[in-house]
Scaffold this motif. Structure first.
Motif, PDB file in Angstrom:
ATOM      1  N   GLN A 208       0.832  -1.201   0.000  1.00  0.00           N
ATOM      2  CA  GLN A 208       0.000   0.000   0.000  1.00  0.00           C
ATOM      3  C   GLN A 208       0.866   1.249   0.000  1.00  0.00           C
ATOM      4  OE1 GLN A 208      -3.064  -0.008  -0.778  1.00  0.00           O
ATOM      5  NE2 GLN A 208      -2.968  -2.230  -0.799  1.00  0.00           N
ATOM      6  N   ILE A 234      -0.522  -0.754 -12.509  1.00  0.00           N
ATOM      7  CA  ILE A 234      -0.131  -1.997 -11.829  1.00  0.00           C
ATOM      8  C   ILE A 234      -1.146  -2.369 -10.742  1.00  0.00           C
ATOM      9  CG2 ILE A 234       1.649  -3.060 -10.328  1.00  0.00           C
ATOM     10  CD1 ILE A 234       2.963  -2.673 -12.950  1.00  0.00           C
ATOM     11  N   PHE A 235      -1.650  -1.364 -10.024  1.00  0.00           N
ATOM     12  CA  PHE A 235      -2.543  -1.668  -8.900  1.00  0.00           C
ATOM     13  C   PHE A 235      -4.026  -1.717  -9.287  1.00  0.00           C
ATOM     14  CE2 PHE A 235       1.300  -0.850  -6.585  1.00  0.00           C
ATOM     15  CZ  PHE A 235       1.217  -1.720  -5.516  1.00  0.00           C
ATOM     16  N   THR A 236      -4.335  -1.492 -10.553  1.00  0.00           N
ATOM     17  CA  THR A 236      -5.739  -1.642 -10.963  1.00  0.00           C
ATOM     18  C   THR A 236      -5.880  -2.760 -11.989  1.00  0.00           C
ATOM     19  OG1 THR A 236      -5.463   0.146 -12.569  1.00  0.00           O
ATOM     20  CG2 THR A 236      -6.464   0.723 -10.458  1.00  0.00           C
ATOM     21  N   THR A 237      -5.101  -2.695 -13.040  1.00  0.00           N
ATOM     22  CA  THR A 237      -5.195  -3.722 -14.073  1.00  0.00           C
ATOM     23  C   THR A 237      -3.798  -4.127 -14.547  1.00  0.00           C
ATOM     24  OG1 THR A 237      -5.553  -1.876 -15.602  1.00  0.00           O
ATOM     25  CG2 THR A 237      -7.478  -3.162 -15.028  1.00  0.00           C
ATOM     26  N   PRO A 238      -3.085  -4.879 -13.700  1.00  0.00           N
ATOM     27  CA  PRO A 238      -1.748  -5.319 -14.125  1.00  0.00           C
ATOM     28  C   PRO A 238      -1.862  -6.246 -15.336  1.00  0.00           C
ATOM     29  CG  PRO A 238      -2.443  -6.472 -12.126  1.00  0.00           C
ATOM     30  CD  PRO A 238      -3.474  -5.420 -12.402  1.00  0.00           C
ATOM     31  N   GLU A 244      -0.497  -9.677 -10.609  1.00  0.00           N
ATOM     32  CA  GLU A 244      -1.841  -9.666 -10.024  1.00  0.00           C
ATOM     33  C   GLU A 244      -1.871 -10.535  -8.764  1.00  0.00           C
ATOM     34  OE1 GLU A 244      -5.044  -8.780 -12.062  1.00  0.00           O
ATOM     35  OE2 GLU A 244      -6.127  -9.055 -10.200  1.00  0.00           O
ATOM     36  N   ILE A 247       0.224  -8.785  -5.858  1.00  0.00           N
ATOM     37  CA  ILE A 247      -0.337  -7.588  -5.212  1.00  0.00           C
ATOM     38  C   ILE A 247      -1.671  -7.861  -4.523  1.00  0.00           C
ATOM     39  CG2 ILE A 247       0.860  -5.908  -6.691  1.00  0.00           C
ATOM     40  CD1 ILE A 247      -1.831  -5.472  -8.109  1.00  0.00           C
ATOM     41  N   THR A 248      -2.371  -8.923  -4.959  1.00  0.00           N
ATOM     42  CA  THR A 248      -3.621  -9.249  -4.276  1.00  0.00           C
ATOM     43  C   THR A 248      -3.388 -10.265  -3.157  1.00  0.00           C
ATOM     44  OG1 THR A 248      -4.130 -10.954  -5.906  1.00  0.00           O
ATOM     45  CG2 THR A 248      -5.087  -8.781  -6.294  1.00  0.00           C
ATOM     46  N   GLY A 249      -2.127 -10.632  -2.975  1.00  0.00           N
ATOM     47  CA  GLY A 249      -1.783 -11.506  -1.851  1.00  0.00           C
ATOM     48  C   GLY A 249      -2.136 -12.973  -2.053  1.00  0.00           C
ATOM     49  N   ARG A 250      -2.238 -13.402  -3.333  1.00  0.00           N
ATOM     50  CA  ARG A 250      -2.602 -14.803  -3.584  1.00  0.00           C
ATOM     51  C   ARG A 250      -1.387 -15.621  -3.988  1.00  0.00           C
ATOM     52  NH1 ARG A 250      -6.749 -11.989  -5.152  1.00  0.00           N
ATOM     53  NH2 ARG A 250      -8.805 -12.613  -4.394  1.00  0.00           N
TER      54      ARG A 250
ATOM     55  N   ARG B   3      -7.402 -17.918   2.950  1.00  0.00           N
ATOM     56  CA  ARG B   3      -7.266 -16.732   3.789  1.00  0.00           C
ATOM     57  C   ARG B   3      -8.624 -16.125   4.112  1.00  0.00           C
ATOM     58  NH1 ARG B   3      -4.435 -12.537   1.102  1.00  0.00           N
ATOM     59  NH2 ARG B   3      -5.828 -13.167  -0.549  1.00  0.00           N
ATOM     60  N   VAL B  73      -6.947  -4.395  -4.140  1.00  0.00           N
ATOM     61  CA  VAL B  73      -6.395  -3.852  -5.387  1.00  0.00           C
ATOM     62  C   VAL B  73      -6.759  -4.769  -6.552  1.00  0.00           C
ATOM     63  CG1 VAL B  73      -4.460  -2.644  -4.321  1.00  0.00           C
ATOM     64  CG2 VAL B  73      -4.174  -5.018  -5.020  1.00  0.00           C
ATOM     65  N   ALA B  74      -6.463  -4.287  -7.760  1.00  0.00           N
ATOM     66  CA  ALA B  74      -6.613  -5.062  -9.003  1.00  0.00           C
ATOM     67  C   ALA B  74      -7.969  -5.765  -9.096  1.00  0.00           C
ATOM     68  CB  ALA B  74      -5.444  -6.031  -9.160  1.00  0.00           C
ATOM     69  N   ASP B  76      -9.576  -7.727  -7.199  1.00  0.00           N
ATOM     70  CA  ASP B  76     -10.390  -7.648  -5.973  1.00  0.00           C
ATOM     71  C   ASP B  76     -11.086  -6.292  -5.879  1.00  0.00           C
ATOM     72  OD1 ASP B  76      -9.293 -10.097  -5.433  1.00  0.00           O
ATOM     73  OD2 ASP B  76      -7.752  -9.306  -4.099  1.00  0.00           O
ATOM     74  N   ARG B  78     -11.803  -4.329  -8.386  1.00  0.00           N
ATOM     75  CA  ARG B  78     -12.843  -4.258  -9.425  1.00  0.00           C
ATOM     76  C   ARG B  78     -14.091  -5.016  -8.994  1.00  0.00           C
ATOM     77  NH1 ARG B  78      -8.568  -5.665 -13.002  1.00  0.00           N
ATOM     78  NH2 ARG B  78      -9.634  -7.562 -13.649  1.00  0.00           N
TER      79      ARG B  78
END
Lengths: 252, 229
Positions: A208, A234-238, A244, A247-250, B3, B73-74, B76, B78
């Motif tokens: 963040q 990068i933080f909206t539509t990588p 992706e 940054i979304t932690g997956r 998670r 973000v990204a 999620d 959307r």
């Protein structure tokens, strides 16, 4: 489009036989904030350190490729490393004040660069502390030990110390990771201000924070540059699935 | 290890699907009540609206909580942005189903007129567009989105032709003015239902592909994509 301040071309770095950076080519524009993100061990800090040759000090390091700062390859033999580091300042994760007064900490760089005029030094110290947003907090105790400052203040003083030698680029390696939220917010505000005059490159684990402070983001993984682009993209539509997932932690 | 965040998103997904199913049922029953004059069914639609409203608030609160606590973000981000919009669109469709049901009673004596004007055909089309868009919401298969736009255009044309005929009737028979006016209002509601269905289809494309396809009629597709982030 802003001018490119730092350009790396096929930059690879090996610790002994182990490849830590694999042919990184990246353009860092001037007077913008570029953030490096990625999991631990991805090479982002190593890459940051190649930009002012901090890796020179580590044994068995081999570097191939080029790092151009203002068009000059900083790994050329004729490059003066001291001058390079004057131009490319650095702020570390843990603030590292010298066990001297606040004044001496900030004046240290200018002094070793040959500035002895007391009035000139005082001026530099004041300007640097002001630019690092800490002047008001320390102006009445400039000759007290820097060790008496809080962690957040020490970090801003270290930024002032970096600014005192008038760098053009500031590298920041996790500059706020050891700080509380308020000190972190101050550092982030400071980064916004600093980018008006300096090119800033920041390594951060705090996604963040990267999203908040940077204009451009580079995502590293296993020594490779996976994706580099505008932070807002990068933080909206990588573009890359890997980015992706991270940054979304997956990730992993 | 799953998670906590994933569980929250899954919960949101489930609630939106539940909202979709519930609203489809409301629209379906409202249209049936209109065509059959089934007053009980119409009252049932009116009565069930509070379920739609409750779910609407639950989804809003869940989105608010996810935004506040997880800084998505990204994809999620959307999903949550779109969930808020789709929730709003579905809730409005639910309200329109209620309005249709409330008018259904007054029209129940004129069943044969509805058939004559092909309102039954329009009702089937409206039923199908909502069913289809809720289906895409389940499958997230955006290849069927274009069918929603095609259906919406067909509904619009049908409404225009029915409206023309109603106006014609009104001019010749003053005794039908009340029922005809109500019918016109119902046509507008059906038009809006089709409109909300296309909104939802656009939101699904945004969630799945990250593309903004709304306002396609007014702008060139590229012009919309080129609006800076």
């Amino acid at each position: 489009m802003k001018e490119i301040k730092i350009k790396t071309k096929n930059l690879s770095l090996y610790y002994g036989a182990k490849m830590a950076l694999n042919s990184i080519s990246l353009d860092i524009p001037e007077k913008e904030v570029t953030a490096f993100i990625g999991p631990s061990g991805c090479g982002k800090s190593t890459f940051l350190r190649t930009l002012n040759r901090m890796n020179d000090l580590i044994p068995n390091v081999k570097i191939t490729g080029e790092v151009l700062v203002d068009g000059l390859n900083i790994y050329d033999k004729q490059i003066d490393v001291v001058n390079l580091r004057k131009k490319v300042g650095m702020v570390f994760q843990k603030s590292n004040p010298f066990t001297k007064s606040i004044y001496e900490n900030v004046a240290y760089g200018p002094k070793i660069n040959g500035i002895n005029n007391r009035k000139k030094l005082e001026e530099i110290v004041e300007t640097s502390l002001k630019n690092a947003f800490i002047w008001e907090e320390v102006k009445d105790r400039l000759h007290d030990s820097a060790m008496g400052l809080s962690g957040g203040q020490q970090q801003r003083m270290c930024i002032a110390r970096a600014l005192a030698v008038e760098p053009e680029i500031i590298l920041m390696d996790e500059p706020a990771s050891a700080l509380d939220p308020i000190s972190t917010a101050k550092i982030e505000e400071l980064i916004f201000e600093l980018k008006k005059k300096y090119t800033i490159v920041i390594v951060t684990h705090n996604m963040q924070q990267a999203a908040r402070v940077s204009d451009l983001t580079a995502f590293f993984y296993l020594g490779e540059l996976i994706e580099f682009g505008k932070t807002r993209k990068i933080f909206t539509t990588p573009d890359k699935k890997h980015t992706e997932e991270y940054i979304t932690g997956r990730f992993g | 290890m799953e998670r906590h965040f994933e569980q929250e998103l899954e919960k949101l997904n489930k609630r939106i699907l539940k909202m979709g199913n519930l609203v489809y049922e409301q629209v379906h029953n409202a249209l049936e009540a209109l065509l059959t004059g089934n007053v009980e069914l119409a009252q049932q639609v009116v009565g069930n609206d509070n379920q739609v409203d409750r779910l609407d608030v639950k989804i809003d609160k869940l989105c608010q909580r996810i935004f506040a606590l997880t800084q998505p973000v990204a994809t999620d981000l959307r999903l949550i942005m779109s969930a808020l919009k789709m929730n709003n669109d579905l809730e409005r469709m639910g309200d329109l189903a209620v309005s249709i049901s409330e008018k259904a009673e007054g029209i129940s004596e004129y069943k044969e007129i509805l058939i004559e004007l092909h309102v039954d055909e329009l009702a089937s089309m409206a039923d199908l567009i909502v069913k289809d868009v809720v289906n895409i919401l389940h499958t997230k298969n955006t290849t069927f989105v274009k069918d929603i736009f095609t259906s919406a255009s067909a509904i619009e044309e049908k409404i225009q032709s029915i409206s023309a005929r109603i106006l014609d009737e009104m001019m010749h028979k003053t005794e039908v003015i009340v029922v005809a006016t109500n019918l016109m209002i119902i046509l507008t509601h059906i038009d809006r239902i089709a409109g909300y269905s296309t909104n939802i289809a656009e939101s699904i494309v945004f969630v799945v592909e990250g593309r903004i396809i709304k306002h396609k009629g007014k702008f060139q597709q590229d012009a919309v994509s080129d609006v800076p982030l």
